[in-house]
Scaffold this motif. Structure first.
Motif, PDB file in Angstrom:
ATOM      1  N   VAL A 182      -1.824   6.317   7.396  1.00 19.21           N
ATOM      2  CA  VAL A 182      -0.594   6.867   6.737  1.00 19.21           C
ATOM      3  C   VAL A 182      -1.469   8.303   6.145  1.00 19.21           C
ATOM      4  O   VAL A 182      -0.522   9.546   5.719  1.00 19.21           O
ATOM      5  CB  VAL A 182      -0.069   5.572   5.546  1.00 19.21           C
ATOM      6  N   ALA A 183      -2.038   7.841   5.637  1.00 23.83           N
ATOM      7  CA  ALA A 183      -3.349   9.602   5.071  1.00 23.83           C
ATOM      8  C   ALA A 183      -3.591  10.401   5.886  1.00 23.83           C
ATOM      9  O   ALA A 183      -2.698  11.411   5.742  1.00 23.83           O
ATOM     10  CB  ALA A 183      -4.645   8.787   4.176  1.00 23.83           C
ATOM     11  N   ARG A 219       1.230  22.497  -9.631  1.00 22.91           N
ATOM     12  CA  ARG A 219       1.811  21.480 -10.146  1.00 22.91           C
ATOM     13  C   ARG A 219       1.743  20.954  -9.005  1.00 22.91           C
ATOM     14  O   ARG A 219       2.276  19.549  -8.282  1.00 22.91           O
ATOM     15  CB  ARG A 219       2.156  21.160 -10.649  1.00 22.91           C
ATOM     16  N   GLU A 220       2.517  21.223  -7.439  1.00 18.59           N
ATOM     17  CA  GLU A 220       3.186  21.158  -6.643  1.00 18.59           C
ATOM     18  C   GLU A 220       2.810  20.321  -5.253  1.00 18.59           C
ATOM     19  O   GLU A 220       2.296  19.275  -4.854  1.00 18.59           O
ATOM     20  CB  GLU A 220       3.757  22.177  -6.345  1.00 18.59           C
ATOM     21  N   PHE A 221       1.190  21.314  -5.353  1.00 19.48           N
ATOM     22  CA  PHE A 221       0.228  20.967  -4.430  1.00 19.48           C
ATOM     23  C   PHE A 221      -0.758  19.527  -4.556  1.00 19.48           C
ATOM     24  O   PHE A 221      -0.909  18.821  -4.178  1.00 19.48           O
ATOM     25  CB  PHE A 221      -1.141  22.617  -4.931  1.00 19.48           C
ATOM     26  N   VAL A 222      -0.859  19.234  -6.487  1.00 15.96           N
ATOM     27  CA  VAL A 222      -1.288  17.630  -6.944  1.00 15.96           C
ATOM     28  C   VAL A 222      -0.079  16.910  -6.737  1.00 15.96           C
ATOM     29  O   VAL A 222      -1.303  16.145  -6.618  1.00 15.96           O
ATOM     30  CB  VAL A 222      -1.408  18.357  -8.106  1.00 15.96           C
ATOM     31  N   LEU A 223       1.003  17.105  -7.092  1.00 13.89           N
ATOM     32  CA  LEU A 223       2.240  16.073  -6.892  1.00 13.89           C
ATOM     33  C   LEU A 223       1.812  16.396  -4.782  1.00 13.89           C
ATOM     34  O   LEU A 223       2.238  14.983  -4.920  1.00 13.89           O
ATOM     35  CB  LEU A 223       3.765  17.106  -7.478  1.00 13.89           C
ATOM     36  N   ALA A 224       1.917  16.451  -4.351  1.00  9.37           N
ATOM     37  CA  ALA A 224       1.493  16.321  -2.920  1.00  9.37           C
ATOM     38  C   ALA A 224       0.474  15.404  -2.283  1.00  9.37           C
ATOM     39  O   ALA A 224       0.371  14.705  -1.510  1.00  9.37           O
ATOM     40  CB  ALA A 224       2.402  17.073  -2.148  1.00  9.37           C
ATOM     41  N   PRO A 268      -1.886  11.172  -0.142  1.00  8.33           N
ATOM     42  CA  PRO A 268      -2.472  10.387   0.062  1.00  8.33           C
ATOM     43  C   PRO A 268      -3.798  10.084  -0.441  1.00  8.33           C
ATOM     44  O   PRO A 268      -3.999   9.392   0.983  1.00  8.33           O
ATOM     45  CB  PRO A 268      -2.568  12.551   1.449  1.00  8.33           C
ATOM     46  N   LEU A 269      -4.559  10.948  -1.136  1.00 11.78           N
ATOM     47  CA  LEU A 269      -5.149  10.692  -1.993  1.00 11.78           C
ATOM     48  C   LEU A 269      -5.911   9.035  -2.672  1.00 11.78           C
ATOM     49  O   LEU A 269      -6.328   9.038  -1.966  1.00 11.78           O
ATOM     50  CB  LEU A 269      -5.772  11.916  -2.930  1.00 11.78           C
ATOM     51  N   LEU A 270      -5.104   8.301  -2.524  1.00  3.64           N
ATOM     52  CA  LEU A 270      -4.174   7.080  -3.197  1.00  3.64           C
ATOM     53  C   LEU A 270      -4.558   6.104  -1.088  1.00  3.64           C
ATOM     54  O   LEU A 270      -4.969   4.536  -1.258  1.00  3.64           O
ATOM     55  CB  LEU A 270      -3.162   6.861  -3.893  1.00  3.64           C
ATOM     56  N   SER A 271      -3.605   6.988  -0.725  1.00  2.00           N
ATOM     57  CA  SER A 271      -3.953   5.930   0.379  1.00  2.00           C
ATOM     58  C   SER A 271      -5.621   5.840   0.928  1.00  2.00           C
ATOM     59  O   SER A 271      -5.820   4.979   1.682  1.00  2.00           O
ATOM     60  CB  SER A 271      -2.881   7.065   1.747  1.00  2.00           C
ATOM     61  N   LEU A 272      -6.031   7.231   1.226  1.00  2.00           N
ATOM     62  CA  LEU A 272      -7.187   7.341   1.208  1.00  2.00           C
ATOM     63  C   LEU A 272      -8.278   6.048   0.505  1.00  2.00           C
ATOM     64  O   LEU A 272      -9.146   5.367   0.826  1.00  2.00           O
ATOM     65  CB  LEU A 272      -7.684   8.730   0.993  1.00  2.00           C
ATOM     66  N   SER A 306       0.848  -0.710  -0.203  1.00  2.00           N
ATOM     67  CA  SER A 306      -0.469   0.200  -0.210  1.00  2.00           C
ATOM     68  C   SER A 306       0.497   0.938  -0.360  1.00  2.00           C
ATOM     69  O   SER A 306       1.000   2.233  -0.748  1.00  2.00           O
ATOM     70  CB  SER A 306      -0.685  -0.029   1.382  1.00  2.00           C
ATOM     71  N   VAL A 307       1.849   0.876   0.527  1.00  2.00           N
ATOM     72  CA  VAL A 307       2.788   2.242   0.593  1.00  2.00           C
ATOM     73  C   VAL A 307       3.400   2.628  -0.665  1.00  2.00           C
ATOM     74  O   VAL A 307       3.517   3.241  -0.962  1.00  2.00           O
ATOM     75  CB  VAL A 307       3.961   2.141   1.803  1.00  2.00           C
ATOM     76  N   LEU A 308       3.774   1.485  -1.529  1.00  2.00           N
ATOM     77  CA  LEU A 308       4.204   1.922  -2.666  1.00  2.00           C
ATOM     78  C   LEU A 308       3.407   1.915  -3.799  1.00  2.00           C
ATOM     79  O   LEU A 308       3.329   3.115  -4.562  1.00  2.00           O
ATOM     80  CB  LEU A 308       4.667   0.451  -3.240  1.00  2.00           C
ATOM     81  N   VAL A 309       1.697   1.594  -3.415  1.00  2.00           N
ATOM     82  CA  VAL A 309       0.943   2.421  -3.949  1.00  2.00           C
ATOM     83  C   VAL A 309       0.412   3.756  -4.031  1.00  2.00           C
ATOM     84  O   VAL A 309       1.030   5.066  -4.824  1.00  2.00           O
ATOM     85  CB  VAL A 309      -0.183   1.625  -3.972  1.00  2.00           C
TER      86      VAL A 309
END
Length: 387
Positions: free
Chosen positions: A182-183, A136-141, A145-149, A94-97
């Motif tokens: 994690v998120a 872009r910086e905001f989206v990149l960061a 967390p979005l994928l972890s959610l 999950s961390v890898l994702v």
């Protein structure tokens, strides 16, 4: 660096050395593969490494989660540790994702990613360039967390399809909770966490200065480190994180304090590194290839070493550029290679025998400046460059 001139014919210029030289042959070493552990694969062309520290935390998770399984599913016996090991592997998958989300976003914005590394406290995607805009910086960061959610939601949905109190039910519940943690942790607004990068982007957007965003997010990150160092043991000791304070023994107290210290140290160090890198990048426009050079003289490949050195001494140069009959640069003779030739043999040794060949990646215009200089150096590691 050695100046090859604008016309292709070497002019008296400059030379310099860079790290990565074999002291015996005087030739540049082969650039090492960006490692950091066991290579697991190359999704999207980016190498994924598992650091040695991961095996330590995997063993720790297996031991702790195995103890919890003994209370929830005592009938498992010793097999509970196999289930716990599976949980540790699934959690880091999950961390890898989470990290792959950062990587895909970076590649989408044409930002090179050096590697992904899974380590003691999660993972890290090593993106080699800064985002060009705060958006872009905001989206990149935020995508991590979005994928972890999203994963937390997926595991919650899967829990509805299995019996509670079973091995699949316990595993899915653990993975759901861990991904939500994690998120939530990564959304904390301080560098080096993803939330810190989001805060940096917001301040950058408001002020128009990326450095202001970095300073704000780094100091918030340092504040988070102090909060974790002091607050985490207090929360555990008072039973605020679950359980009774009377059940907490001396060993648990020491372990909680040690964990808090390690976590706080990682956050503090990461915030400081982010601040130092930002200050370095702020001064990059002052970095120019021409200012790094030293004088050099062109000599043809058949020229005796003694004659080449005489010409260099007359010109006050400290490097020799080997050229062909048309004056095109072919190589550079390093000082270390000259020292290895006894003085009485130098009239009989041609400079071509002591030269290092130059590739196209080791040549560039003297007008290179800022990050372009660093990009050129990283693209082709060498001991000298022709400019």
């Amino acid at each position: 660096m050695d100046d090859s001139g604008d016309s292709g014919r070497p002019q008296p210029g400059a030379g310099g050395t860079a790290p990565g030289t074999d002291p015996d042959s005087g030739k540049p070493k082969r650039p090492a593969e960006p490692g950091g552990g066991l290579l697991m694969g190359r999704p999207f062309g980016v190498p994924v490494y598992v650091a040695p520290s991961w095996f330590v935390v995997a063993a720790l998770i297996t031991w702790v989660f195995g103890g919890q399984l003994d209370r929830v599913l005592p009938e498992l016996g010793g097999a509970r540790y196999l289930v716990a090991l599976f949980f540790a592997i699934a959690f880091y998958a999950s961390v890898l994702v989470h990290e792959l989300a950062h990587t895909v976003a970076a590649l989408r914005y044409k930002l090179p990613v050096r590697r992904i590394q899974l380590q003691f406290f999660g993972g890290v995607s090593e993106i080699e360039k800064e985002s060009e805009t705060p958006g872009r910086e905001f989206v990149l960061a935020f995508v991590g967390p979005l994928l972890s959610l999203v994963l937390g939601g997926v595991f919650y949905g899967a829990m509805q399809l299995v019996e509670p109190g079973t091995v699949p039910g316990v595993l899915l519940a653990g993975l759901m909770i861990s991904n939500l943690i994690v998120a939530a942790f990564n959304l904390l607004p301080g560098l080096p966490l993803d939330g810190g990068r989001m805060l940096r982007a917001v301040v950058w957007k408001i002020t128009g200065k990326p450095m202001s965003g970095t300073i704000a997010a780094a100091w918030v990150g340092r504040g988070l480190a102090v909060t974790v160092l002091i607050g985490l043991p207090l929360l555990t000791h008072t039973g605020a994180l679950g359980g009774s304070a009377q059940d907490i023994g001396g060993v648990e107290t020491v372990m909680d304090a040690l964990l808090a210290a390690i976590l706080a140290g990682i956050i503090w160090t990461g915030a400081g590194n982010s601040l130092r890198m930002a200050r370095l990048r702020e001064h990059l426009p002052d970095l120019r290839a021409r200012t790094l050079t030293r004088r050099a003289v062109p000599v043809e490949s058949a020229t005796p070493l003694s004659e080449a050195l005489r010409r260099a001494n007359e010109a006050g140069a400290r490097a020799l550029v080997v050229v062909d009959g048309q004056g095109n640069p072919k190589g550079v003779v390093r000082e270390a290679a000259i020292v290895g030739v006894p003085e009485h043999r130098r009239p009989w040794v041609a400079v071509s025998g002591r030269a290092q060949d130059r590739t196209d990646g080791m040549k560039g215009p003297a007008e290179l400046a800022g990050e372009a200089v660093l990009d050129r150096l990283k693209a082709s590691l060498a001991t000298e460059y022709l400019v």
